[in-house]
Each structure stands twice: as C-alpha cells, then as structure tokens.
Scaffold this motif. Structure first.
Motif, PDB file in Angstrom:
ATOM      1  N   THR A 123      53.781  48.108  10.789  1.00  0.00           N
ATOM      2  CA  THR A 123      52.762  49.153  10.816  1.00  0.00           C
ATOM      3  C   THR A 123      53.417  50.521  10.759  1.00  0.00           C
ATOM      4  O   THR A 123      54.406  50.768  11.448  1.00  0.00           O
ATOM      5  N   ALA A 124      52.867  51.397   9.941  1.00  0.00           N
ATOM      6  CA  ALA A 124      53.297  52.795   9.903  1.00  0.00           C
ATOM      7  C   ALA A 124      52.206  53.633  10.558  1.00  0.00           C
ATOM      8  O   ALA A 124      51.016  53.385  10.356  1.00  0.00           O
ATOM      9  N   SER A 125      52.613  54.615  11.350  1.00  0.00           N
ATOM     10  CA  SER A 125      51.647  55.458  12.071  1.00  0.00           C
ATOM     11  C   SER A 125      51.940  56.925  11.803  1.00  0.00           C
ATOM     12  O   SER A 125      53.095  57.350  11.873  1.00  0.00           O
ATOM     13  N   THR A 126      50.906  57.684  11.491  1.00  0.00           N
ATOM     14  CA  THR A 126      51.029  59.092  11.135  1.00  0.00           C
ATOM     15  C   THR A 126      49.988  59.898  11.898  1.00  0.00           C
ATOM     16  O   THR A 126      48.808  59.519  11.925  1.00  0.00           O
ATOM     17  N   THR A 127      50.407  60.985  12.508  1.00  0.00           N
ATOM     18  CA  THR A 127      49.465  61.836  13.242  1.00  0.00           C
ATOM     19  C   THR A 127      48.807  62.822  12.289  1.00  0.00           C
ATOM     20  O   THR A 127      49.491  63.497  11.508  1.00  0.00           O
ATOM     21  N   VAL A 128      47.492  62.893  12.358  1.00  0.00           N
ATOM     22  CA  VAL A 128      46.705  63.757  11.469  1.00  0.00           C
ATOM     23  C   VAL A 128      45.975  64.784  12.320  1.00  0.00           C
ATOM     24  O   VAL A 128      45.284  64.440  13.282  1.00  0.00           O
ATOM     25  N   HIS A 129      46.135  66.061  11.973  1.00  0.00           N
ATOM     26  CA  HIS A 129      45.480  67.159  12.692  1.00  0.00           C
ATOM     27  C   HIS A 129      44.310  67.661  11.848  1.00  0.00           C
ATOM     28  O   HIS A 129      44.478  67.989  10.668  1.00  0.00           O
ATOM     29  N   PHE A 130      43.131  67.724  12.474  1.00  0.00           N
ATOM     30  CA  PHE A 130      41.908  68.088  11.765  1.00  0.00           C
ATOM     31  C   PHE A 130      41.502  69.526  12.047  1.00  0.00           C
ATOM     32  O   PHE A 130      41.662  70.024  13.169  1.00  0.00           O
ATOM     33  N   ALA A 131      40.960  70.181  11.044  1.00  0.00           N
ATOM     34  CA  ALA A 131      40.427  71.530  11.200  1.00  0.00           C
ATOM     35  C   ALA A 131      39.184  71.499  12.087  1.00  0.00           C
ATOM     36  O   ALA A 131      38.555  70.451  12.265  1.00  0.00           O
ATOM     37  N   ASP A 132      38.827  72.652  12.606  1.00  0.00           N
ATOM     38  CA  ASP A 132      37.631  72.765  13.434  1.00  0.00           C
ATOM     39  C   ASP A 132      36.438  73.048  12.528  1.00  0.00           C
ATOM     40  O   ASP A 132      36.043  74.194  12.325  1.00  0.00           O
ATOM     41  N   LEU A 133      35.871  72.000  11.965  1.00  0.00           N
ATOM     42  CA  LEU A 133      34.789  72.133  10.995  1.00  0.00           C
ATOM     43  C   LEU A 133      33.510  72.648  11.640  1.00  0.00           C
ATOM     44  O   LEU A 133      33.225  72.348  12.798  1.00  0.00           O
ATOM     45  N   THR A 134      32.739  73.384  10.869  1.00  0.00           N
ATOM     46  CA  THR A 134      31.400  73.778  11.310  1.00  0.00           C
ATOM     47  C   THR A 134      30.448  72.602  11.083  1.00  0.00           C
ATOM     48  O   THR A 134      30.754  71.668  10.329  1.00  0.00           O
ATOM     49  N   ASP A 135      29.296  72.652  11.720  1.00  0.00           N
ATOM     50  CA  ASP A 135      28.295  71.605  11.505  1.00  0.00           C
ATOM     51  C   ASP A 135      27.893  71.546  10.031  1.00  0.00           C
ATOM     52  O   ASP A 135      27.688  70.449   9.484  1.00  0.00           O
ATOM     53  N   ASP A 136      27.769  72.708   9.392  1.00  0.00           N
ATOM     54  CA  ASP A 136      27.387  72.738   7.971  1.00  0.00           C
ATOM     55  C   ASP A 136      28.443  72.066   7.104  1.00  0.00           C
ATOM     56  O   ASP A 136      28.108  71.354   6.139  1.00  0.00           O
ATOM     57  N   GLU A 137      29.714  72.280   7.431  1.00  0.00           N
ATOM     58  CA  GLU A 137      30.782  71.652   6.649  1.00  0.00           C
ATOM     59  C   GLU A 137      30.747  70.134   6.819  1.00  0.00           C
ATOM     60  O   GLU A 137      30.931  69.382   5.842  1.00  0.00           O
ATOM     61  N   ILE A 138      30.507  69.689   8.035  1.00  0.00           N
ATOM     62  CA  ILE A 138      30.425  68.255   8.276  1.00  0.00           C
ATOM     63  C   ILE A 138      29.279  67.641   7.480  1.00  0.00           C
ATOM     64  O   ILE A 138      29.433  66.625   6.790  1.00  0.00           O
ATOM     65  N   THR A 139      28.121  68.272   7.542  1.00  0.00           N
ATOM     66  CA  THR A 139      26.949  67.770   6.820  1.00  0.00           C
ATOM     67  C   THR A 139      27.204  67.726   5.319  1.00  0.00           C
ATOM     68  O   THR A 139      26.886  66.736   4.643  1.00  0.00           O
ATOM     69  N   ALA A 140      27.794  68.790   4.785  1.00  0.00           N
ATOM     70  CA  ALA A 140      28.071  68.865   3.351  1.00  0.00           C
ATOM     71  C   ALA A 140      29.084  67.801   2.938  1.00  0.00           C
ATOM     72  O   ALA A 140      28.942  67.160   1.885  1.00  0.00           O
ATOM     73  N   TYR A 141      30.114  67.614   3.758  1.00  0.00           N
ATOM     74  CA  TYR A 141      31.142  66.629   3.416  1.00  0.00           C
ATOM     75  C   TYR A 141      30.574  65.210   3.437  1.00  0.00           C
ATOM     76  O   TYR A 141      30.786  64.428   2.505  1.00  0.00           O
ATOM     77  N   VAL A 142      29.830  64.887   4.474  1.00  0.00           N
ATOM     78  CA  VAL A 142      29.246  63.546   4.564  1.00  0.00           C
ATOM     79  C   VAL A 142      28.275  63.313   3.402  1.00  0.00           C
ATOM     80  O   VAL A 142      28.196  62.200   2.855  1.00  0.00           O
ATOM     81  N   ALA A 143      27.556  64.358   2.987  1.00  0.00           N
ATOM     82  CA  ALA A 143      26.599  64.233   1.885  1.00  0.00           C
ATOM     83  C   ALA A 143      27.265  63.871   0.563  1.00  0.00           C
ATOM     84  O   ALA A 143      26.622  63.307  -0.329  1.00  0.00           O
ATOM     85  N   THR A 144      28.564  64.151   0.419  1.00  0.00           N
ATOM     86  CA  THR A 144      29.269  63.780  -0.821  1.00  0.00           C
ATOM     87  C   THR A 144      29.457  62.272  -0.919  1.00  0.00           C
ATOM     88  O   THR A 144      29.702  61.743  -2.003  1.00  0.00           O
ATOM     89  N   GLY A 145      29.371  61.580   0.201  1.00  0.00           N
ATOM     90  CA  GLY A 145      29.576  60.133   0.213  1.00  0.00           C
ATOM     91  C   GLY A 145      31.023  59.714   0.395  1.00  0.00           C
ATOM     92  O   GLY A 145      31.297  58.556   0.731  1.00  0.00           O
ATOM     93  N   GLU A 146      31.946  60.626   0.188  1.00  0.00           N
ATOM     94  CA  GLU A 146      33.362  60.258   0.259  1.00  0.00           C
ATOM     95  C   GLU A 146      33.769  59.648   1.602  1.00  0.00           C
ATOM     96  O   GLU A 146      34.434  58.599   1.629  1.00  0.00           O
ATOM     97  N   PRO A 147      33.390  60.256   2.729  1.00  0.00           N
ATOM     98  CA  PRO A 147      33.864  59.713   3.998  1.00  0.00           C
ATOM     99  C   PRO A 147      33.272  58.358   4.375  1.00  0.00           C
ATOM    100  O   PRO A 147      33.749  57.713   5.308  1.00  0.00           O
ATOM    101  N   LEU A 148      32.265  57.900   3.654  1.00  0.00           N
ATOM    102  CA  LEU A 148      31.630  56.625   3.983  1.00  0.00           C
ATOM    103  C   LEU A 148      32.459  55.428   3.534  1.00  0.00           C
ATOM    104  O   LEU A 148      32.215  54.297   3.947  1.00  0.00           O
ATOM    105  N   HIS A 149      33.451  55.667   2.675  1.00  0.00           N
ATOM    106  CA  HIS A 149      34.185  54.566   2.056  1.00  0.00           C
ATOM    107  C   HIS A 149      35.634  54.455   2.507  1.00  0.00           C
ATOM    108  O   HIS A 149      36.400  53.684   1.930  1.00  0.00           O
TER     109      HIS A 149
END
Length: 199
Positions: A123-149
């Motif tokens: 197993t390889a493990s990598t730490t990922v740091h996430f930006a502090d997204l706004t609610d609008d950014e989260i909604t827009a990103y999820v609406a693209t469908g990309e994060p669902l897959h």
C-alpha cells in the motif's frame, strides 16, 4: 517481455500508466467491494486490490506471461475509509467535512506474475491537503458529477485539482497508482520496468 494487465476500470489509472509509457490490457475484475468491511482504511485498500488482482489473474484468456495489477484507493479522514460517494448529497457532506483539512489517500497494489504464480502486495499512502471551499464551490463541483466516480470524492488530475493545496508523497498515488511503488514491485518479481514500455 511480460504483458501488463490492469484489473481496474479506472480511466485515471489507465491514463497514468499510459503516460508512463505502459499500455496495459484492461480486464475489469467485477469484484463486489462491499464484501470487505470493518478493517482500517489502508488494509481495506490492500485487501480490495488483492481481491481484484486474484479475480482477474485466474482467467484463462489472459497471456501466460501476464503481470496482473489490481489497485484500489480509499481516502482516510478521521479514521474512516471513504471510497466513492453514494450520491451527490453524500459527496457534498464529505466536502464540508474535508474542506480546509487534510486526509490520507491509501492505494493498495497487488501484482501477480502468471508465469510463475508469484504475487506481491503493498500500500502507498499520500497526505492530501484540501482548500477551504465555499458552499457554492462545493455545490458547483458536485454538480459536475466528477466527485461521484472517485474515491474520496475528489480528483487531483481533473476539475478537483484546484481544490488540493498540497500533496505530501507520491502524486501518482493520489490519481490511483503509485508508479515508483509499481516499478519496485515489477523489479522484485524479476522483470525490468523498461521492458514494459510500449512500442
């Protein structure tokens, strides 16, 4: 020269391997991922990779010299393993929990040499740091469908790339396959990495 067989339907894994000069035969494992539960995230990723590899390595139609690669990724956040989200609502909830924080992306790798039956898993493990997204950014990103897959409901090589502020470890591992780890496994099985380069 051995034939690399990718036991995964992930287009990102395939693209990563092709960018590295490999052109694997793709055979989807069809493994039911729900059959493994109740284990820590890194172990979960490894067990699923082993199951996918084993399911494909047993198939008679594969080349006798095949090197079968099974992979699976999960994001660990607060000790929980996050695979692909169930739906858009699940993806939005995850992003509200992830934003401004970091998680560890675990990718299990299992490589089976059909010529001699030898098998390696790691197993390889990598730490990922996430930006502090706004609610609008989260909604827009999820609406693209990309994060669902994708595991963890994010990509680093797609639309989600702008929401990842830093990576500690192997970048390719976050996409779904650690090239340095895979090279080491190929060599440990007695093959040369450069022999897997296409054409």
């Amino acid at each position: 020269m051995p034939t690399l067989v990718l036991a995964s339907a992930s287009p990102a894994r395939l693209a990563t391997l092709r960018s590295a000069g490999l052109d694997p035969q793709v055979v989807v494992s069809g493994v039911d991922e729900s059959q493994v539960a109740g284990v820590p995230p890194a172990e979960l990723a490894l067990r699923l990779a082993e199951l996918k590899c084993a399911a494909v390595a047993e198939r008679d139609e594969l080349p006798a010299d095949g090197l079968v690669l099974g992979c699976d990724s999960v994001l660990e956040l607060d000790g929980a393993a996050l695979g692909k989200p169930d739906d858009a609502g699940d993806a939005e909830r995850r992003w509200r929990a992830m934003r401004g924080r970091s998680g560890v992306l675990h990718t299990g790798h299992c490589l089976h040499d059909r010529a001699n039956g030898h098998r390696l898993a790691a197993t390889a493990s990598t730490t990922v740091h996430f930006a502090d997204l706004t609610d609008d950014e989260i909604t827009a990103y999820v609406a693209t469908g990309e994060p669902l897959h994708v595991a963890g409901a994010f990509t680093v090589d797609g639309l989600g790339g702008g929401f990842v502020t830093r990576i500690d470890g192997d970048h390719h591992n976050v996409v779904g396959v650690s090239l340095p780890l895979l090279r080491g496994m190929v060599r440990e099985l007695g093959h040369r990495w450069t022999d897997l380069w296409a054409g």
